[in-house]
Motif scaffolding. Structure first.
Motif, PDB file in Angstrom:
ATOM      1  N   GLN A   1       0.835  -1.195   0.000  1.00 10.16           N
ATOM      2  CA  GLN A   1       0.000   0.000   0.000  1.00 10.16           C
ATOM      3  C   GLN A   1       0.878   1.257   0.000  1.00 10.16           C
ATOM      4  O   GLN A   1       1.528   1.544   0.992  1.00 10.16           O
ATOM      5  CB  GLN A   1      -0.912   0.001   1.237  1.00 10.16           C
TER       6      GLN A   1
ATOM      7  N   HIS B   1      -6.381   1.979   4.149  1.00 12.82           N
ATOM      8  CA  HIS B   1      -7.516   1.054   4.064  1.00 12.82           C
ATOM      9  C   HIS B   1      -8.443   1.316   5.261  1.00 12.82           C
ATOM     10  O   HIS B   1      -8.103   2.112   6.149  1.00 12.82           O
ATOM     11  CB  HIS B   1      -7.063  -0.415   4.011  1.00 12.82           C
TER      12      HIS B   1
ATOM     13  N   SER C   1      -9.287  -0.994   7.332  1.00 10.40           N
ATOM     14  CA  SER C   1      -9.010  -2.001   8.379  1.00 10.40           C
ATOM     15  C   SER C   1      -8.719  -1.401   9.759  1.00 10.40           C
ATOM     16  O   SER C   1      -9.066  -2.026  10.771  1.00 10.40           O
ATOM     17  CB  SER C   1      -7.866  -2.925   7.930  1.00 10.40           C
TER      18      SER C   1
ATOM     19  N   ARG D   1      -4.245   6.268  -1.274  1.00 10.52           N
ATOM     20  CA  ARG D   1      -2.968   5.641  -1.650  1.00 10.52           C
ATOM     21  C   ARG D   1      -2.329   6.447  -2.772  1.00 10.52           C
ATOM     22  O   ARG D   1      -3.028   6.963  -3.653  1.00 10.52           O
ATOM     23  CB  ARG D   1      -3.186   4.198  -2.118  1.00 10.52           C
TER      24      ARG D   1
ATOM     25  N   GLN E   1     -13.751   2.355   0.527  1.00  6.67           N
ATOM     26  CA  GLN E   1     -13.806   0.944   0.890  1.00  6.67           C
ATOM     27  C   GLN E   1     -14.922   0.723   1.898  1.00  6.67           C
ATOM     28  O   GLN E   1     -15.344   1.651   2.598  1.00  6.67           O
ATOM     29  CB  GLN E   1     -12.501   0.500   1.571  1.00  6.67           C
TER      30      GLN E   1
ATOM     31  N   SER F   1     -10.101 -10.843   1.914  1.00 10.03           N
ATOM     32  CA  SER F   1     -10.773 -11.333   3.122  1.00 10.03           C
ATOM     33  C   SER F   1      -9.905 -12.358   3.840  1.00 10.03           C
ATOM     34  O   SER F   1      -8.843 -12.728   3.359  1.00 10.03           O
ATOM     35  CB  SER F   1     -12.094 -11.996   2.728  1.00 10.03           C
TER      36      SER F   1
ATOM     37  N   ALA G   1     -12.729 -11.193   8.502  1.00 12.95           N
ATOM     38  CA  ALA G   1     -12.754  -9.795   8.076  1.00 12.95           C
ATOM     39  C   ALA G   1     -12.679  -9.748   6.559  1.00 12.95           C
ATOM     40  O   ALA G   1     -12.200 -10.688   5.912  1.00 12.95           O
ATOM     41  CB  ALA G   1     -11.583  -9.033   8.685  1.00 12.95           C
TER      42      ALA G   1
ATOM     43  N   GLY H   1     -12.481  -6.642   3.118  1.00 14.22           N
ATOM     44  CA  GLY H   1     -12.444  -5.234   2.714  1.00 14.22           C
ATOM     45  C   GLY H   1     -12.733  -5.158   1.227  1.00 14.22           C
ATOM     46  O   GLY H   1     -12.142  -5.890   0.433  1.00 14.22           O
TER      47      GLY H   1
HETATM   48  N1  PHE Z   1      -7.441  -3.995   3.939  1.00 14.87           N
HETATM   49  C1  PHE Z   1      -7.239  -4.812   2.803  1.00 14.87           C
HETATM   50  C2  PHE Z   1      -6.877  -3.947   1.600  1.00 14.87           C
HETATM   51  O1  PHE Z   1      -7.188  -2.789   1.598  1.00 14.87           O
HETATM   52  C3  PHE Z   1      -8.442  -5.644   2.470  1.00 14.87           C
HETATM   53  C4  PHE Z   1      -8.751  -6.659   3.539  1.00 14.87           C
HETATM   54  C5  PHE Z   1      -9.573  -6.316   4.594  1.00 14.87           C
HETATM   55  C6  PHE Z   1      -8.242  -7.929   3.453  1.00 14.87           C
HETATM   56  C7  PHE Z   1      -9.861  -7.261   5.572  1.00 14.87           C
HETATM   57  C8  PHE Z   1      -8.517  -8.873   4.424  1.00 14.87           C
HETATM   58  C9  PHE Z   1      -9.341  -8.506   5.474  1.00 14.87           C
HETATM   59  O2  PHE Z   1      -6.281  -4.414   0.652  1.00 14.87           O
END
Ligand code: PHE
Length: 338
Positions: A156, A170, A172, A196, A209, A284, A306, A308
């Motif tokens: 990222q 993200h 997260s 990003r 997201q 995920s 989880a 995203g």
């Molecule tokens: N945060 C990750 C991304 O932006 C996506 C993700 C979220 C992957 C949660 C796994 C679990 O690429």
């Protein structure tokens, strides 16, 4: 002098009654009653008359003055009236002409996509959480099992504000904020903007997201599959195939990238899916025990998943948009197609 006054009376009546408009009428007023006007001239000559005559002429001149004034104001009202009538006549609005339609706004495709995704997950019982866009290195990376200098940071491209403060890359980190606040069981989503350092026809430096996660006792990969399967069927339509492909994220183990059968060719293979029949839609996995430790959840007791998902990507696939920049140019010719 009497004759003079008589003559003036006759002339003024003629002048006033034949005045064609209020500008001329005003000139007439000046001509008779102005500082250098005809009647004023006569009045100033009164001084040289013998007293008796002066009184008589003075009274006559004053009566004349009042009657001229009266005639002028009556004519003035009449002219004003007819001038207004002509003006109204001239400016008349043609009510039979068609009106000009004002342009109606539409909901932006990204807003609509975001709302749809939120609706689907809240419909399954997820609550909605939000977190800051300016984030600390700790929440964006370290608590998510991405230590400083770890190669996973290269996944990222980050906008740094200071060494410790960044624009979140993200959603997260909202998982961390939420888990710090509440004890399991918990299931929530976190919609929002992320940043990003990346820009081309499929990447924008700011995009959206929706993060989602669920923690409880005995949560398995099957729960993750069920939730995402339901989501994809609802968002892209019944019959869309879903594939979980092994992948890696530092904060989930195991991790999976989720693909859907190509919306263009239905899975046979075409240019859009590069001949594979599949389109990648989200990341995920099962929440890594290291993440639980960072927020004080006991990984022996709790488990969770989880995911995203990028809203631009979903919207571009659903509406067959091939250039992400169209979503940010605010060209109404494009926006009104939705
Ligand atoms: N945060 C990750 C991304 O932006 C996506 C993700 C979220 C992957 C949660 C796994 C679990 O690429």
């Amino acid at each position: 002098m009497k004759e003079k006054l008589k003559e003036l009376e006759i002339n003024s009546v003629g002048d006033i009654s034949s005045a064609p408009d209020s500008v001329t009428l005003n000139d007439i007023r000046v001509k008779y009653l102005g500082k250098k006007g005809l009647l004023t001239g006569i009045l100033s000559g009164l001084g040289s008359l013998p007293p008796e005559e002066r009184r008589e002429m003075g009274a006559l001149a004053n009566t004349l003055k009042t009657s001229i004034e009266g005639a002028i104001s009556a004519k003035g009202a009449e002219l004003k009236d007819s001038e207004l009538k002509t003006a109204l006549e001239k400016d008349r609005i043609d009510i039979t002409l068609p009106g000009r339609a004002s342009s109606k706004g539409t909901i932006h495709p990204l807003t609509r996509g975001m709302q749809e995704v939120i609706d689907i997950f809240t419909g399954m019982g997820f609550s909605v959480e939000e977190g800051p866009e300016i984030e600390s290195d700790y929440y964006n990376f370290e608590a998510l099992n991405i230590p400083k200098d770890h190669p996973a940071r290269d996944m990222q491209d980050t906008f740094y504000i200071t060494e410790e403060t960044i624009l979140r890359t993200h959603t997260s980190p909202v998982q961390i904020h939420t888990m710090e606040k509440v004890q399991p069981p918990v299931m929530s989503i976190a919609p929002g903007k992320v940043y990003r350092c990346d820009a081309d026809i499929t990447h924008s430096p700011m995009f959206h997201q929706v993060e989602g996660f669920m923690v409880d006792k005995d949560i398995t990969f099957g729960h993750l599959q069920g939730v995402l399967h339901t989501f994809i069927q609802t968002f892209f339509g019944e019959g869309t195939k879903v594939r979980f492909r092994p992948s890696f994220f530092p904060f989930t183990e195991p991790s999976a990238e989720v693909d859907i059968s190509c919306l263009i060719c239905g899975g046979v293979g075409c240019r859009v899916c590069s001949g594979t029949g599949w389109l990648e839609v989200l990341g995920s996995g099962m929440i890594d025990p290291e993440v639980f430790k960072a927020v004080g959840y006991d990984p022996e007791v709790w488990s969770g998943f989880a995911f995203g998902v990028g809203i631009e990507r979903l919207v571009m696939l659903k509406y067959r948009i091939n250039d992400i920049r169209l979503l940010f140019e605010n060209d109404t010719r494009f926006l009104t197609k939705f």
